[in-house]
Scaffold this motif. Structure first.
Motif, PDB file in Angstrom:
ATOM      1  N   PRO A 151     -17.379  -9.979 -21.602  1.00 32.34           N
ATOM      2  CA  PRO A 151     -17.588  -9.022 -20.514  1.00 32.34           C
ATOM      3  C   PRO A 151     -16.845  -7.712 -20.768  1.00 32.34           C
ATOM      4  N   ALA A 152     -17.400  -6.623 -20.260  1.00 31.65           N
ATOM      5  CA  ALA A 152     -16.786  -5.305 -20.436  1.00 31.65           C
ATOM      6  C   ALA A 152     -15.409  -5.265 -19.772  1.00 31.65           C
ATOM      7  N   SER A 153     -14.520  -4.481 -20.346  1.00 26.15           N
ATOM      8  CA  SER A 153     -13.186  -4.295 -19.776  1.00 26.15           C
ATOM      9  C   SER A 153     -12.692  -2.905 -20.148  1.00 26.15           C
ATOM     10  N   MET A 154     -11.599  -2.504 -19.527  1.00 23.34           N
ATOM     11  CA  MET A 154     -11.006  -1.212 -19.874  1.00 23.34           C
ATOM     12  C   MET A 154     -10.526  -1.195 -21.318  1.00 23.34           C
ATOM     13  N   GLU A 155     -10.286  -2.362 -21.883  1.00 18.57           N
ATOM     14  CA  GLU A 155      -9.869  -2.430 -23.285  1.00 18.57           C
ATOM     15  C   GLU A 155     -10.934  -1.834 -24.197  1.00 18.57           C
ATOM     16  N   PRO A 218     -19.347  -0.801 -15.417  1.00 17.88           N
ATOM     17  CA  PRO A 218     -19.202  -0.891 -13.961  1.00 17.88           C
ATOM     18  C   PRO A 218     -18.626  -2.229 -13.498  1.00 17.88           C
ATOM     19  N   HIS A 219     -18.982  -3.308 -14.208  1.00 18.58           N
ATOM     20  CA  HIS A 219     -18.409  -4.615 -13.860  1.00 18.58           C
ATOM     21  C   HIS A 219     -16.887  -4.568 -13.947  1.00 18.58           C
ATOM     22  N   ALA A 220     -16.370  -3.981 -15.021  1.00 17.37           N
ATOM     23  CA  ALA A 220     -14.919  -3.891 -15.202  1.00 17.37           C
ATOM     24  C   ALA A 220     -14.281  -3.019 -14.123  1.00 17.37           C
ATOM     25  N   LEU A 221     -14.950  -1.933 -13.751  1.00 14.28           N
ATOM     26  CA  LEU A 221     -14.408  -1.027 -12.737  1.00 14.28           C
ATOM     27  C   LEU A 221     -14.347  -1.708 -11.376  1.00 14.28           C
ATOM     28  N   ASP A 235     -25.641 -11.847 -17.894  1.00 11.48           N
ATOM     29  CA  ASP A 235     -25.167 -11.567 -19.246  1.00 11.48           C
ATOM     30  C   ASP A 235     -25.953 -10.399 -19.845  1.00 11.48           C
ATOM     31  N   ALA A 236     -25.714  -9.205 -19.274  1.00 10.62           N
ATOM     32  CA  ALA A 236     -26.424  -8.001 -19.711  1.00 10.62           C
ATOM     33  C   ALA A 236     -25.561  -6.784 -19.422  1.00 10.62           C
TER      34      ALA A 236
END
Length: 316
Positions: A151-155, A218-221, A235-236
């Motif tokens: 998953p997306a993250s700020m990393e 956006p998921h991470a935010l 999962d997209a």
């Protein structure tokens, strides 16, 4: 925080808090998605695509290394502040540059992403540009389009800043910028309550909704700001869903991405008057948060997005 103030803060952090990083030793090999990219020297004629990647490069002080940018004015994403910062730097294409455009500008480095200027099988890809002497660095979050990713993250954004720092031999600026972003986000998260409202991000679309699954930033935010992303099991990255899914998952807050010809006000009106959405809590209680495109895509303005979202999710 505007870019000028951010750069001043970064300089202060750079000058007082961080040990100096080692200078880049060329040739340098950087991992970009599932590829290795080798640089024999710092690029001299770089082009960034889209406002978020251009913002990153300018925040790192890389304007002297840039020949121009692309993909900003065509989407109506330029703020008055951004116009000032971009002054003197030409826009090579308002939307998508062609291979010929990059070659005519003697470009040696292209910073773009999948679905951010490049598409699989398109004219502009690392596979088409590398043989022409143009090194391509891919936006980390966008790698989900070409490889399996978490998953997306700020990393993801920190990784891009670190890699740009190495490529252009400005690691100290990159490290200082990352440290400042982490500090700002940490301050927000110290005050978050345990409760998490259900949140849906709406980008655009009428027949179906353009939004983001867990592989998009956006998921991470949303998660970083103390929200519960209703599409965290999708999962997209940027994707489309049916309105039935939105109704079933019943978001308490809707985040609207503001850009292009359709204004945020028009998007909100569409949602509020859509017959199928009248039972949704966010619609019934008129809980909308608007963030600009540059904050909803990977980049340094993600900090502003998290601050805005946290206030909107937890107004108390």
């Amino acid at each position: 925080m505007n870019l000028i103030r951010l750069v001043l803060c970064v300089c202060a952090v750079f000058g007082t808090q961080l040990a100096q990083a080692d200078a880049t030793r060329y040739p340098l090999t950087i991992q970009s998605c599932n590829r290795d990219v080798t640089f024999n020297e710092a690029p001299k004629h770089a082009v960034s695509h889209d406002i978020n990647m251009t913002h990153m490069m300018l925040a790192l002080g890389l304007k002297p290394h840039m020949t121009g940018y692309s993909g900003i004015s065509g989407w109506k994403a330029v703020t008055p502040q951004m116009k000032v910062i971009l002054d003197g730097l030409p826009e090579l294409a308002s939307k998508y540059p062609s291979v010929e455009t990059l070659l005519n500008a003697n470009v040696d480095f292209f910073f773009a992403g999948w679905d951010y200027g490049m598409r699989v099988g398109g004219d502009l890809t690392p596979q088409t540009l590398t043989p022409l002497g143009i090194n391509v660095y891919e936006l980390t979050e966008s790698c989900a389009f070409v490889m399996k990713r978490p998953p997306a993250s700020m990393e993801d954004t920190y990784n891009d800043l670190r890699n740009l720092g190495k490529i252009f031999d400005v690691q100290d600026r990159a490290n200082a910028l990352i440290a400042h972003m982490q500090q700002e986000i940490s301050e927000v998260q110290k005050t978050l309550p345990a409760s998490k409202p259900r949140v849906f991000l709406y980008d655009s679309g009428e027949d179906r909704a353009m939004t983001s699954g867990r592989l998009g930033i956006p998921h991470a935010l949303i998660e970083a700001a103390g929200g519960n992303d209703i599409l965290s099991d999708i999962d997209a990255s940027w994707t489309r869903i049916n309105w039935e899914t939105v109704v079933e998952r019943n978001p308490e807050v809707i985040v609207i991405v503001d850009y292009s010809e359709v204004t945020a006000e028009q998007k909100q009106h569409f949602l509020e008057t859509h017959p199928a959405l009248q039972s949704v809590d966010a619609i019934r209680h008129k809980r909308f948060i608007v963030i600009p495109y540059v904050q909803a895509t990977p980049g340094i303005d993600n900090v502003l997005a998290i601050q805005t979202l946290a206030k909107g999710f937890h107004p108390q």
